[in-house]
Design an enzyme around this catalytic site. Structure first.
Site, PDB file in Angstrom:
ATOM      1  N   HIS A 190      -3.768   3.921  -3.239  1.00 41.98           N
ATOM      2  CA  HIS A 190      -3.160   2.592  -3.438  1.00 41.98           C
ATOM      3  C   HIS A 190      -4.261   1.542  -3.661  1.00 41.98           C
ATOM      4  O   HIS A 190      -4.146   0.656  -4.496  1.00 41.98           O
ATOM      5  CB  HIS A 190      -2.359   2.188  -2.194  1.00 41.98           C
ATOM      6  CG  HIS A 190      -1.021   2.852  -2.068  1.00 41.98           C
ATOM      7  ND1 HIS A 190      -0.030   2.720  -3.009  1.00 41.98           N
ATOM      8  CD2 HIS A 190      -0.486   3.631  -1.091  1.00 41.98           C
ATOM      9  CE1 HIS A 190       1.054   3.403  -2.617  1.00 41.98           C
ATOM     10  NE2 HIS A 190       0.799   3.971  -1.458  1.00 41.98           N
ATOM     11  N   HIS A 194      -4.394   8.926   0.733  1.00 39.16           N
ATOM     12  CA  HIS A 194      -3.190   8.287   0.187  1.00 39.16           C
ATOM     13  C   HIS A 194      -3.388   6.770   0.058  1.00 39.16           C
ATOM     14  O   HIS A 194      -3.206   6.185  -1.012  1.00 39.16           O
ATOM     15  CB  HIS A 194      -2.002   8.597   1.109  1.00 39.16           C
ATOM     16  CG  HIS A 194      -0.699   8.015   0.672  1.00 39.16           C
ATOM     17  ND1 HIS A 194       0.249   8.742  -0.008  1.00 39.16           N
ATOM     18  CD2 HIS A 194      -0.182   6.756   0.781  1.00 39.16           C
ATOM     19  CE1 HIS A 194       1.291   7.978  -0.287  1.00 39.16           C
ATOM     20  NE2 HIS A 194       1.053   6.758   0.179  1.00 39.16           N
ATOM     21  N   GLU A 195      -3.784   6.142   1.146  1.00 43.25           N
ATOM     22  CA  GLU A 195      -3.953   4.687   1.114  1.00 43.25           C
ATOM     23  C   GLU A 195      -5.116   4.296   0.188  1.00 43.25           C
ATOM     24  O   GLU A 195      -5.053   3.266  -0.482  1.00 43.25           O
ATOM     25  CB  GLU A 195      -4.166   4.133   2.530  1.00 43.25           C
ATOM     26  CG  GLU A 195      -2.986   4.352   3.493  1.00 43.25           C
ATOM     27  CD  GLU A 195      -1.646   3.840   2.975  1.00 43.25           C
ATOM     28  OE1 GLU A 195      -1.621   2.854   2.213  1.00 43.25           O
ATOM     29  OE2 GLU A 195      -0.610   4.448   3.319  1.00 43.25           O
ATOM     30  N   GLU A 236       2.869   4.187  -6.033  1.00 45.81           N
ATOM     31  CA  GLU A 236       2.944   5.478  -5.350  1.00 45.81           C
ATOM     32  C   GLU A 236       2.366   6.593  -6.232  1.00 45.81           C
ATOM     33  O   GLU A 236       1.863   7.597  -5.724  1.00 45.81           O
ATOM     34  CB  GLU A 236       4.401   5.754  -4.962  1.00 45.81           C
ATOM     35  CG  GLU A 236       4.590   6.691  -3.787  1.00 45.81           C
ATOM     36  CD  GLU A 236       4.034   6.183  -2.456  1.00 45.81           C
ATOM     37  OE1 GLU A 236       3.729   4.979  -2.301  1.00 45.81           O
ATOM     38  OE2 GLU A 236       3.882   7.029  -1.555  1.00 45.81           O
TER      39      GLU A 236
END
Ligand code: ZN
Length: 501
Positions: free
Chosen positions: A268, A264-265, A294
């Site tokens: 980003h 997830h990170e 997101e």
């Protein structure tokens, strides 16, 4: 003109530098700072933020932006100079509209409310924070009213995170999404829950970190321009295009935490590492909105990272890293475990299918409170009712009901949640568009290759930084407005197959 533009850039770069330095201090505070550093660090960050704010509202910037208007208008919309001036003007107007006296009042109220919430939440004492939360609502309305001319009072607040999105269009989008998604959730949760016990064994920290590093490196995260460190609540911090760091946390009793928060990170971070280096330090650097940001974390975490094809490549490697824990666990069993759907109380723990329901109810409550159709004191009851309707369970208390997220208790009411669901929706739109351009992407993912997808995202999304607003970017990339169809299609295909719907 050139001299004025150069002067503007110099001033903007100073603001960017102060904010970047503040970002490093904040990153350090959440990773390595010894506890004793707290008081001084708070002061140091406040000083940097104050200096940046003073420079941001300097009338000299307003004058330069005025002087450069005719130059801007002589250029194509997409031109770098025109875009820099346009985005800098938006930032300038936004920061000069709010009186410093109001900002100070809001900040003081927010920190007081945050401290109250930190005590009241464990004690399940909503009444304790109620007067403060009512005042937060007043301040949120006051904030919106410094930006007159809106259609809906939430619009100016939404602009802070998702510039250009409107309450009316998001509300319509979410209503359609809810109508499509609630039946999917009901159909899945009426079946026996998937077994995820294979993720809940002992997985040593060091092996988890090594595996996660391998995964994020494979999808394209550049360790020459980034690093991974540990923290309590994972986040990504970009200080420049050349330094975008991710943070993670490890639970030795649950494999899913470190693995998926890393992907997830990293999503980003791929976005911020992919911004054109010539924007570095200027307002065009960084992601354009909460929703588009997101969209990238969710695309990589869910659409790619929880796909069967991804694990066809990585699961044998994972089994090699954890031979005892995963012995006898088939790829299929693992795939079902990482895509377990269940009714749950807490947004941040929710799975891919139920997650949006958590977000949408918050967004609609924000609108209702701002409109005055929902009183703050009635929030706990409204929460229980809506939760039962959407997720089929009733939160046993307010602690894990309307008090679970820090957002309203440490900031304003309005515009703080929609980005999460917009991210799911926009991520699926981008992915569907990438597949049209490169139908071989799923085949590449099965071989652990991500260049086509990553390259397409850099070319179409990442490199532009903040040049386009989210609605402009989505229109430009997908030739459509933000729409739920690709996302619903994605959910129906994936979970229809998994749960035989
Ligand atoms: Zn995120």
């Amino acid at each position: 003109m050139n001299k004025k533009l150069e002067e503007l850039k110099t001033r903007l770069m100073e603001i960017g530098d102060l904010n970047g330095a503040g970002g490093v201090l904040a990153w350090d505070q959440s990773t390595y700072m010894p506890q004793g550093g707290g008081p001084a660090r708070g002061r140091q960050m406040a000083t940097l933020a104050m200096l940046a704010q003073e420079k941001q509202v300097d009338p000299a910037i307003g004058k330069l932006l005025d002087d450069l208007r005719s130059y801007e208008e002589s250029l194509p919309f997409e031109d770098d100079d025109a875009s820099l001036i346009r985005v800098a003007r938006r930032d300038y107007e936004r920061s000069t509209r709010l009186p410093p006296e109001f900002v100070a009042r809001l900040n003081a109220h927010s920190s007081e409310t945050y401290m109250l919430w930190a005590e009241a939440r464990p004690a399940n004492d909503f009444k304790k924070v109620l007067p403060n939360l009512e005042k937060t609502l007043d301040l949120s309305r006051e904030m919106a009213n410094y930006f007159p001319g809106y259609e809906h009072i939430a619009d100016p607040l939404i602009d802070f995170a998702d510039y250009g999105m409107k309450a009316a269009s998001v509300r319509k989008l979410f209503a359609d999404l809810r109508a499509a998604q609630v039946p999917i959730v009901q159909a899945i949760t009426s079946q026996a829950p998937a077994d995820d016990s294979c993720l809940r064994k002992h997985f040593p920290d060091a092996e988890q970190m090594a595996f996660c590093e391998e995964v994020v490196r494979a999808i394209g995260y550049d360790f020459q321009r980034g690093r991974i460190d540990k923290t309590h609540h994972p986040f990504t911090a970009g200080f420049s295009v050349g330094d975008v760091r991710i943070t993670t946390r490890v639970r030795e009793d649950y494999l899913g935490e470190c693995l998926f928060s890393n992907i997830h990170e990293a999503g980003h971070a791929l976005y911020e590492q992919g911004v054109d280096a010539k924007y570095d330090g200027l307002p065009l650097q960084g992601g354009t909105s909460a929703g588009v940001h997101e969209s990238q974390s969710r695309l990589w975490e869910n659409i790619v990272g929880r796909s069967r094809g991804f694990w066809e490549f990585f699961y044998p490697k994972l089994q090699k890293a954890f031979p005892d824990q995963l012995k006898g666990v088939s790829l299929e069993a693992f795939y079902r475990a990482i895509n377990k759907v269940e009714r749950s109380l807490i947004r941040t723990d929710a799975d891919e299918v139920t997650y949006n329901l958590h977000v949408m109810l918050r967004f609609e409550f924000e609108l209702a409170m701002l409109e005055g159709s929902l009183a703050v004191r009635d929030l706990p009851e409204a929460w229980r009712e809506r939760f039962k309707a959407d997720l089929g369970i009733v939160p046993p208390d307010d602690k894990d009901g309307c008090m679970q997220d820090v957002h309203w208790f440490g900031g304003v009411i309005g515009g703080v949640f929609q980005g999460y669901t917009l991210g799911n929706v926009i991520g699926a739109q981008f992915y569907a568009t990438a597949l049209k351009a490169h139908p071989g992407i799923p085949g590449e993912i099965r071989q652990g290759k991500f260049e086509a997808l990553h390259g397409w995202l850099i070319e179409n999304v990442y490199r532009h930084g903040r040049k386009f607003t989210a609605p402009e970017l989505v229109q430009r990339v997908t030739s459509s407005d933000v729409t739920i169809e690709p996302y619903i299609q994605y959910l129906r295909t994936k979970y229809g197959e998994l749960y035989k719907l």
